[in-house]
Write a protein that holds these residues in place. Structure first.
Motif, PDB file in Angstrom:
ATOM      1  N   UNK A 176       1.676   0.709   7.533  1.00 15.22           N
ATOM      2  CA  UNK A 176       0.264   0.467   7.818  1.00 15.22           C
ATOM      3  C   UNK A 176      -0.622   1.279   6.881  1.00 15.22           C
ATOM      4  N   UNK A 177      -0.209   2.510   6.587  1.00 19.63           N
ATOM      5  CA  UNK A 177      -0.975   3.360   5.668  1.00 19.63           C
ATOM      6  C   UNK A 177      -0.985   2.770   4.260  1.00 19.63           C
TER       7      UNK A 177
ATOM      8  N   UNK B  54      -7.061   6.340   8.822  1.00 22.57           N
ATOM      9  CA  UNK B  54      -6.870   7.463   9.734  1.00 22.57           C
ATOM     10  C   UNK B  54      -5.930   7.090  10.878  1.00 22.57           C
ATOM     11  N   UNK B  55      -6.064   5.867  11.388  1.00 22.31           N
ATOM     12  CA  UNK B  55      -5.188   5.409  12.471  1.00 22.31           C
ATOM     13  C   UNK B  55      -3.749   5.291  11.974  1.00 22.31           C
ATOM     14  N   UNK B  56      -3.580   4.822  10.736  1.00 22.91           N
ATOM     15  CA  UNK B  56      -2.236   4.711  10.172  1.00 22.91           C
ATOM     16  C   UNK B  56      -1.584   6.088  10.066  1.00 22.91           C
ATOM     17  N   UNK B  57      -2.341   7.080   9.584  1.00 18.87           N
ATOM     18  CA  UNK B  57      -1.809   8.436   9.469  1.00 18.87           C
ATOM     19  C   UNK B  57      -1.499   9.012  10.847  1.00 18.87           C
ATOM     20  N   UNK B  58      -2.370   8.745  11.823  1.00 19.29           N
ATOM     21  CA  UNK B  58      -2.129   9.215  13.191  1.00 19.29           C
ATOM     22  C   UNK B  58      -0.870   8.579  13.768  1.00 19.29           C
TER      23      UNK B  58
ATOM     24  N   UNK C 126       0.227  -9.152  12.235  1.00 23.97           N
ATOM     25  CA  UNK C 126      -1.025  -9.922  12.198  1.00 23.97           C
ATOM     26  C   UNK C 126      -2.044  -9.243  11.292  1.00 23.97           C
ATOM     27  N   UNK C 127      -2.140  -7.917  11.381  1.00 20.75           N
ATOM     28  CA  UNK C 127      -3.076  -7.170  10.531  1.00 20.75           C
ATOM     29  C   UNK C 127      -2.744  -7.358   9.056  1.00 20.75           C
ATOM     30  N   UNK C 128      -1.461  -7.324   8.721  1.00 19.19           N
ATOM     31  CA  UNK C 128      -1.035  -7.510   7.328  1.00 19.19           C
ATOM     32  C   UNK C 128      -1.400  -8.901   6.824  1.00 19.19           C
TER      33      UNK C 128
ATOM     34  N   UNK D 103      -1.068  -2.658   0.374  1.00 21.95           N
ATOM     35  CA  UNK D 103       0.380  -2.843   0.430  1.00 21.95           C
ATOM     36  C   UNK D 103       1.112  -2.389  -0.802  1.00 21.95           C
ATOM     37  N   UNK D 104       2.427  -2.160  -0.607  1.00 22.30           N
ATOM     38  CA  UNK D 104       3.319  -1.776  -1.692  1.00 22.30           C
ATOM     39  C   UNK D 104       3.757  -3.021  -2.461  1.00 22.30           C
ATOM     40  N   UNK D 105       4.320  -2.849  -3.668  1.00 21.44           N
ATOM     41  CA  UNK D 105       4.883  -4.004  -4.383  1.00 21.44           C
ATOM     42  C   UNK D 105       5.950  -4.697  -3.543  1.00 21.44           C
ATOM     43  N   UNK D 106       6.078  -5.994  -3.686  1.00 23.87           N
ATOM     44  CA  UNK D 106       6.977  -6.781  -2.848  1.00 23.87           C
ATOM     45  C   UNK D 106       8.425  -6.311  -2.972  1.00 23.87           C
TER      46      UNK D 106
END
Length: 221
Positions: A167-168, A132-136, A46-48, A175-178
């Motif tokens: 998430x990071x 920070x949450x992604x790294x955690x 959902x976040x993405x 996001x990364x390339x598809x």
């Protein structure tokens, strides 16, 4: 949806991702671990999609659908079938007790916020507060791999760590390339099947998936 509302929703979903990471860190029942992993994948999906809508990055919609189908439906189903076939019923033991594990997890969250503070100050993205949450989440997944004795739960920790990495990437650069995301998704799916075959062989040979017991058998040889 304006940027401020999207940022609030994204922060709420990030908090939900972190909460599920802590839930997996302290959970002993393997079925509950799979459910928490599926919920984490759902919040990440959902976040993405929200980030894709706000940033007008259409490839993130595909990433969201991939995350939903792979990490909410397919991988939890594979893990569920795996533990049913292996007849895993008992609670999973941890090397470190739960209160100490929680304290280490909290320390990792604090460290993540301190480490990403310069990036958050310079970034103009709506996802800067979730880095920070992604790294955690990545480090908590790694902590779960280290502190669990059961091979299946270590794999769930590895998958949770991959969720944090995805998430990071979304938080740092939208996001990364598809092509890269499709390759990673395919690699994870193939790895899940390989792990399943590997676990069957281990269970047949050692009659257990407890890593500590397998180490003792190796020392005995």
């Amino acid at each position: 949806m304006n940027l401020q509302t999207a940022a609030y929703i994204n922060s709420f979903l990030a908090a939900a991702v972190l909460l599920t990471a802590f839930g997996m860190l302290v959970q002993k029942r393997i079925y509950s671990l799979i459910h928490l992993f599926a919920w984490q994948g759902f919040f990440l999906s959902v976040s993405t999609a929200i980030v894709g809508y706000v940033a007008n990055r259409h490839h993130l919609y595909i990433s969201s659908i991939l995350t939903l189908s792979l990490k909410v439906v397919l991988l939890p189903y594979i893990l569920y079938v795996l533990i049913v076939r292996l007849k895993i019923r008992k609670e999973v033991e941890a090397i470190v007790n739960i209160p100490m594990t929680m304290l280490i997890g909290i320390a990792l969250v604090i460290f993540s916020y301190h480490l990403t503070a310069p990036v958050r100050e310079l970034s103009t993205l709506i996802t800067r507060s979730t880095l920070a949450i992604a790294l955690a989440t990545v480090m908590i997944g790694l902590l779960m791999m280290i502190t669990r004795r059961h091979a299946v739960t270590q794999i769930i920790g590895f998958l949770a760590m991959e969720n944090g990495l995805f998430f990071a990437a979304t938080s740092a650069t939208y996001g990364m390339p598809l092509v890269v995301e499709l390759g990673v998704a395919l690699d994870i799916l193939i790895a899940a099947f390989i792990f399943g075959i590997f676990f069957f062989h281990i269970h047949t040979t050692f009659d257990s998936l407890d890593v500590e017991q397998m180490a003792r058998l190796k020392e005995g040889d």
